[in-house]
Design an enzyme around this catalytic site. Structure first.
Site, short mmCIF file in Angstrom:
data_model
loop_
_atom_site.label_atom_id
_atom_site.label_comp_id
_atom_site.label_asym_id
_atom_site.label_seq_id
_atom_site.Cartn_x
_atom_site.Cartn_y
_atom_site.Cartn_z
N GLU A 78 -0.54 28.14 27.24
CA GLU A 78 0.38 27.30 26.47
C GLU A 78 0.04 27.25 24.98
OE1 GLU A 78 0.17 23.64 28.62
OE2 GLU A 78 1.71 24.24 30.07
N GLU A 109 -15.28 32.06 44.59
CA GLU A 109 -16.03 31.13 43.73
C GLU A 109 -17.52 31.15 44.01
OE1 GLU A 109 -16.23 26.75 45.45
OE2 GLU A 109 -14.14 27.35 45.10
#
Length: 270
Positions: A78, A109
């Protein structure tokens, strides 16, 4: 046990009415801004260093897994349309790669080496800063990435929701927002995720303002990528330069950005 994994303050959730569920979730959510407020001194220290790095040509990287990784990618993606910065200035990396943005990649992860390998794909160097995002503060992908960065003299930060975590121990500028038990035990996409989103908003918004990407209170460098944003840009020019809508629209169309239009008009080149 970490507070993010501790038992919910509520039980028998399946027996609650929809109204009770919503009220109780909202009650828990109200605690998040206060927890974030307590961490403002930590957030400030990270912002100061981030501004320094980016103003000298460095980049901001996020590394995370699951919800935390996705929040970093959202924040990074963004920045260019909102502030007109290059796409490579803020970069979000997630354990498991882009596939993991939409679908969980099992055990991604848990690899302590992968984050550093991912960062090397972007030629990471000591001009940059790397922020690990991990609600638990125990994600191996993030721990390993930050550890390697510190060993190479690269500045590190983190956003975690437990005190005294392994992730925070590897960060030069740790942010610890202690959100406590989740409404659904262990569901850190809830309060912890909200806290991380708030901290990310604060980090990049204040950084971009300090880098000169906002004038007054307006996003003068935003990309004019749709009708709504063109209309917003037109209204900015009307307000700032006291123009009519047709005049402002024509000026914006000619110069292609709010900042360029403002500068040209004020310098008599309209």
């Amino acid at each position: 046990m970490s507070t993010t994994e501790s038992a919910s303050n509520y039980d028998s959730l399946e027996q609650m009415s929809i109204h009770e569920l919503l009220v109780n979730i909202n009650r828990e959510d109200k605690t998040v801004p206060l927890a974030t407020e307590a961490a403002i001194p930590q957030i400030e220290r990270l912002v100061v260093t981030t501004v320094e790095k980016l103003s000298q040509g460095g980049r901001l990287f996020y590394i995370g897994a699951g919800t935390s990784g996705r929040l970093g990618i959202v924040d990074a993606s963004e920045c260019p349309p909102t502030y007109g910065v290059p796409h490579g200035m803020v970069i979000g990396l997630i354990a498991g790669g882009d596939t993991a943005i939409r679908k969980a990649v099992e055990f991604a992860e848990d690899d302590e080496e992968q984050a550093w390998e991912d960062l090397q794909q972007h030629d990471i160097n000591d001009k940059d800063i790397v922020v690990g995002i991990a609600a638990s503060g125990g994600t191996p992908y993030v721990i390993g990435g930050l550890r390697q960065c510190r060993a190479k003299g690269i500045a590190t930060g983190c956003i975690v929701c437990n005190a005294g975590s392994a992730v925070a121990a590897e960060a030069d500028y740790p942010i610890e927002i202690i959100t406590g038990p989740e409404f659904v035990t262990g569901s850190t996409r809830m309060k912890a995720g909200t806290a991380q989103k708030l901290a990310l908003n604060m980090l990049t918004t204040s950084t971009m303002i300090r880098l000169g990407r906002v004038k007054g209170n307006k996003m003068v460098d935003m990309q004019l990528s749709n009708v709504k944003l063109v209309d917003r840009g037109t209204r900015m020019l009307m307000d700032e330069l006291k123009l009519t809508r047709p005049e402002a629209a024509a000026l914006l169309k000619k110069f292609g950005s709010v900042r360029a239009a403002m500068d040209a008009y004020k310098n008599g080149h309209n």
